[in-house]
Structure formats: C-alpha cells, structure tokens
Design an enzyme around this catalytic site. Sequence first.
Site, mmCIF file in Angstrom:
data_model
loop_
_atom_site.group_PDB
_atom_site.id
_atom_site.type_symbol
_atom_site.label_atom_id
_atom_site.label_comp_id
_atom_site.label_asym_id
_atom_site.label_seq_id
_atom_site.Cartn_x
_atom_site.Cartn_y
_atom_site.Cartn_z
ATOM 1 N N ASP A 43 4.207 28.356 114.775
ATOM 2 C CA ASP A 43 3.000 27.650 115.198
ATOM 3 C C ASP A 43 2.681 26.543 114.195
ATOM 4 O O ASP A 43 2.389 26.806 113.036
ATOM 5 C CB ASP A 43 1.845 28.661 115.283
ATOM 6 C CG ASP A 43 0.500 28.011 115.578
ATOM 7 O OD1 ASP A 43 0.473 26.811 115.922
ATOM 8 O OD2 ASP A 43 -0.525 28.708 115.461
ATOM 9 N N GLU B 258 10.870 13.916 86.978
ATOM 10 C CA GLU B 258 10.464 14.524 85.707
ATOM 11 C C GLU B 258 8.998 14.954 85.795
ATOM 12 O O GLU B 258 8.109 14.323 85.201
ATOM 13 C CB GLU B 258 10.655 13.535 84.554
ATOM 14 C CG GLU B 258 12.096 13.090 84.344
ATOM 15 C CD GLU B 258 12.230 12.067 83.216
ATOM 16 O OE1 GLU B 258 11.191 11.491 82.805
ATOM 17 O OE2 GLU B 258 13.353 11.844 82.758
ATOM 18 N N GLU C 41 5.544 16.729 84.975
ATOM 19 C CA GLU C 41 4.854 17.339 83.839
ATOM 20 C C GLU C 41 3.776 18.278 84.366
ATOM 21 O O GLU C 41 3.351 18.164 85.515
ATOM 22 C CB GLU C 41 4.228 16.257 82.959
ATOM 23 C CG GLU C 41 5.253 15.316 82.340
ATOM 24 C CD GLU C 41 4.631 14.079 81.724
ATOM 25 O OE1 GLU C 41 5.198 13.556 80.749
ATOM 26 O OE2 GLU C 41 3.581 13.617 82.228
ATOM 27 N N GLU D 53 4.574 18.742 75.734
ATOM 28 C CA GLU D 53 4.208 17.343 75.943
ATOM 29 C C GLU D 53 2.997 16.976 75.081
ATOM 30 O O GLU D 53 2.451 17.803 74.364
ATOM 31 C CB GLU D 53 3.931 17.070 77.423
ATOM 32 C CG GLU D 53 5.105 16.451 78.176
ATOM 33 C CD GLU D 53 5.441 15.045 77.691
ATOM 34 O OE1 GLU D 53 4.629 14.447 76.947
ATOM 35 O OE2 GLU D 53 6.523 14.540 78.040
ATOM 36 N N GLU E 270 6.997 19.981 79.781
ATOM 37 C CA GLU E 270 7.946 19.342 80.690
ATOM 38 C C GLU E 270 9.285 20.051 80.587
ATOM 39 O O GLU E 270 9.682 20.493 79.500
ATOM 40 C CB GLU E 270 8.113 17.851 80.369
ATOM 41 C CG GLU E 270 9.045 17.126 81.326
ATOM 42 C CD GLU E 270 9.175 15.641 81.025
ATOM 43 O OE1 GLU E 270 10.200 15.050 81.422
ATOM 44 O OE2 GLU E 270 8.265 15.077 80.395
ATOM 45 N N HIS F 160 7.704 10.861 86.284
ATOM 46 C CA HIS F 160 8.603 9.720 86.221
ATOM 47 C C HIS F 160 9.812 10.024 87.098
ATOM 48 O O HIS F 160 10.278 11.166 87.151
ATOM 49 C CB HIS F 160 9.049 9.476 84.778
ATOM 50 C CG HIS F 160 7.908 9.357 83.812
ATOM 51 N ND1 HIS F 160 8.007 9.718 82.481
ATOM 52 C CD2 HIS F 160 6.635 8.936 83.979
ATOM 53 C CE1 HIS F 160 6.861 9.511 81.871
ATOM 54 N NE2 HIS F 160 6.003 9.043 82.767
ATOM 55 N N ARG G 126 8.461 2.068 77.515
ATOM 56 C CA ARG G 126 7.708 3.071 78.268
ATOM 57 C C ARG G 126 6.299 2.617 78.644
ATOM 58 O O ARG G 126 5.560 3.374 79.257
ATOM 59 C CB ARG G 126 7.658 4.382 77.474
ATOM 60 C CG ARG G 126 8.967 5.149 77.516
ATOM 61 C CD ARG G 126 8.944 6.402 76.644
ATOM 62 N NE ARG G 126 10.038 7.295 76.966
ATOM 63 C CZ ARG G 126 11.283 7.161 76.535
ATOM 64 N NH1 ARG G 126 11.592 6.126 75.765
ATOM 65 N NH2 ARG G 126 12.216 8.028 76.883
ATOM 66 N N GLU H 249 13.847 3.694 85.988
ATOM 67 C CA GLU H 249 12.856 4.766 86.075
ATOM 68 C C GLU H 249 11.520 4.181 86.495
ATOM 69 O O GLU H 249 11.005 3.255 85.855
ATOM 70 C CB GLU H 249 12.738 5.447 84.706
ATOM 71 C CG GLU H 249 11.640 6.474 84.581
ATOM 72 C CD GLU H 249 11.389 6.875 83.132
ATOM 73 O OE1 GLU H 249 11.010 8.036 82.908
ATOM 74 O OE2 GLU H 249 11.563 6.020 82.231
ATOM 75 N N ARG I 261 7.676 4.849 86.589
ATOM 76 C CA ARG I 261 6.881 5.718 85.726
ATOM 77 C C ARG I 261 5.433 5.916 86.184
ATOM 78 O O ARG I 261 4.675 6.639 85.553
ATOM 79 C CB ARG I 261 6.872 5.146 84.301
ATOM 80 C CG ARG I 261 8.240 5.132 83.657
ATOM 81 C CD ARG I 261 8.225 4.505 82.265
ATOM 82 N NE ARG I 261 7.308 5.141 81.345
ATOM 83 C CZ ARG I 261 7.568 6.262 80.675
ATOM 84 N NH1 ARG I 261 8.732 6.888 80.840
ATOM 85 N NH2 ARG I 261 6.673 6.766 79.849
#
Length: 467
Positions: free
Chosen positions: A51, A130, A132, A211, A218, A267, A337, A355, A357
């Site tokens: 359902d 990745e 966290e 972290e 992480e 990320h 970063r 990447e 982020r």
Amino acid sequence: MTAQEIMKMIRENDVKYIDLQFGDMFGRLNHTTFLAKNFDADQIESGIPFDGSSIRAWKSIEKSDMIFRPDPRTAFIDPFREQTTLVMFGDIWEPRTNERYDRAPRNIAHKAVEYMKSLGLGDQIFFGPEPEFFIFDSVRVGTSPQSSFYEIETIEGPWTMGEDGHNLGHKIKHKAGYFPATPQDTQMDLRSEITSHMEDMGITVYLHHHEVGTAQGEIGIKFGDIITAGDLVHKYKYAVKNTAYKYGKTATFMPKPMFMDNGSGMHVHASIWKDGENLFAGDGYANLSQTALYAIGGLLKHGRAIQAFTNPTANSYRRLVPGYEAPVKLAYSATNRSAAVRIPYVDNDKARRFEFRCGDASGSAYLNFAAMTMAMIDGIRNKIDPGAALDKNLYDLPPEEAAAIPSTCPTLEEAIDEMLRDKDWLTAGDVFTDEFIEAYVGYRREEEVEPIKLQPTPLEFELYYDV
C-alpha cells in the site's frame, strides 16, 4: 546475485525474515518484513504488492497499490536483528503501467543515468558520499502551541566541565574536535563498532575519525555508482543510528543541531566514465578534462537551484552560514575546502574527480545525486564555462570581493523558488517530472517552510518578551 542465489543465501544462513527497505522522497527509510518460509524466487523477480497511500506525498488511496521489486545485488544480513533477517533494497513500480513509479527517488536516479547514457555523455557516473553525524547521550524535544524547547546532553560537551557527578575532564574544546586522540575522543570505540557493522552490511570502509564539532564523527566509505551510492547512504545512516541506539545513545544527521558549533554536511565526490575510461581526467586545470570543467560549470550555474535537493531541509540553512567551515560561495578550486567545488589532489587518472561540498544528508541521497547528475549533464551539453578557479580562502575576503562571487541560498524557501525558476535542466529527459516537483515542493512548503515561519522560538521570547 540472482533470485536463485538469494534463495540459496536464505537457506545457508537459516534466514527467518526478509526485510524490504526503500527511501521516500524526503530521505526517510521505510521497510516491511516477511517470513522467509513464505518467500520464493518468483516474488523477487515479479515483485511484492504493498500500500503506497500512507507514504508521504505518494499515492492517493484510490490508486494505492504499488509493487516493490527487490534488487538482489543489495542483499545483506542485518547485524542488528535478534532473528536472522536478510535485507534488500529495491525499486517501486506502478502495477497499472508496469513502469517505475516517478515519485520514487531511486527511480529518479535510474532515469538520470539512463538519460546521460542516451546522450552519449557517459555510461557510468560514480559518487563518493561523506556523511557526517552527531552522537548524543540524550535529546529532549517538545513543541506545542504554548511550548517549544530542545535540550541536548553529551558527556563530550565542554560546557559540562564544571558539572557534578562522573566527570573526568579530558573535554574537547569548542570547535577543536578534529582528530583528537582518546580519552578526549570518547566515541572511538562506538565508531569502530559502527564500522564493523557497516562491513557486515557489505559497505567497504576506509577510516573513521572525530569531526570538528562536539560529539561529531565521520566514517569514510568506498564510492559507488549512482544507485549503489544512494543505497550506501541509507545503509550508512541505518548502521550509525542503530549502533548508537544499541548503546543507549542517539545519532542524528541533522545538519545543524547545535547553535554556534559546526554542522554536519555530506560532501560528494563525482566522476563520469565511458568505455572504462574516466572522462574527468585530462591536462587542464588541476589535471581535469574540459568535460569535467564543463560539469563544474553546470553545478555552479545551477548551484542555488540544486539546493532544493542537496540542502533539502530548513535546518540545512543553519549550517550554510559563514564561519563554520561550510562553503557558501559558488566557486571552484584545487584542494581549497572553502569553495563549493573542490578538486582533491590525487596521483592517478582513475581517481580524478571533483567534490561538491555544499550538501548534507538530511534528505534523499538518490535525489541529491540525480540533481547533481542533471546539473553536470547540462554543463557538459551546453559547454558552461565555470570561470576562473579561486585559489584563495573564500571565508576571508574583503566585502567588495566577496560580493562579486555568487552565494548559496540563505533559506529553503529561496532555494525552492530558485529551483522553480530554473528547472528545465532538471525536467530534461523527463527525469524530474513536473508532477514530482509539484508534490515535493508542496510537501516541503506545507510541512516545513510555513510552520517554521509561523512558530515562535525560545530565542524570540528571550529577545522580545519584555518589549
């Protein structure tokens, strides 16, 4: 694995129950459980009815019948169940048309990669997520017309240093949680336990660490294709939450549970392949190909609209603010970063990638990856120039220079509005249908955006009660 191999696995492991799991439009994992003795290979191949009318923003009751078709490749023995239970993810189908249901996120991810293949742009797209997370000792929450509060407890909190009771010091200072050893890192053994469970579930794990934030962690896992990566995020969250629960703690992937501390992002590393070759490897900037740079151009051009799926909750925007290591500038750079798109250093062409982020794990990973795929496709098809790379700290720019760089949206409402103004790239190839977008946006606005706008917070009482 084939259906017959699944049946063999059931017999050899003396499986008692079959648990079928799928994610809804908003990232919640759902399941239904069958007795293994009543399960056969035909059900794996033809699917199992259920359902769909009670799943958020899915079917109305007069069209509620749906089919779950298990994906044998996803099978694993659940390490958290007392009775031996085999879990499979799968796809949702319409029994009336025998087509994949267009509101099921896993199906949208299927359509995104099929659209990429149809254009000849690639035959595989890989994502390395990745996520966290935070693990707390306790969380208390209450909200009603006359009351609203939350309270988080964690032995790691530096604010507990002066409390009575079992207090041994070794506190991690505020925003100093990256890589401290035990006994400051109180969650090492718990993360190791999570990692062992992940390995039992078929996830390849490389590492884990504390972290920056208080009680934040992480776990680094291996990448997968668009479908596998979406499954991996569900399995990752399942392992973290259930292991924490087993030890009397509580885990959350909420992007910003604590005021004035770093939030949790997800990320995502990405690369497109064709005929066994990484199309992102080249001799351009940071050893990327022109194809990769165009893909970055697509992500940056649609960076604000894509947030409706990569940063899909109102809480996501508590994280996307300057000063807490979350990227808020839609720029790209090598090893930087502070930019929305980072090109990591690697020493071989097979690992060449970039990447993204900005995103987090508070919604559906399938939709996150599908939206990223569609933005990259648009960038490649239309040869969108990402502009010059910004090899500088974007968190520390003069105001006039910062103002010249596009920023992420400050609210979910603005991200949704941006997406609705800029969605032709999403609906190309009928990947994200207008009907899906309407249902998705309608739920987000009605259940999240509007209530949050209307409900007073404790901070407002502190600020304004005496006016």
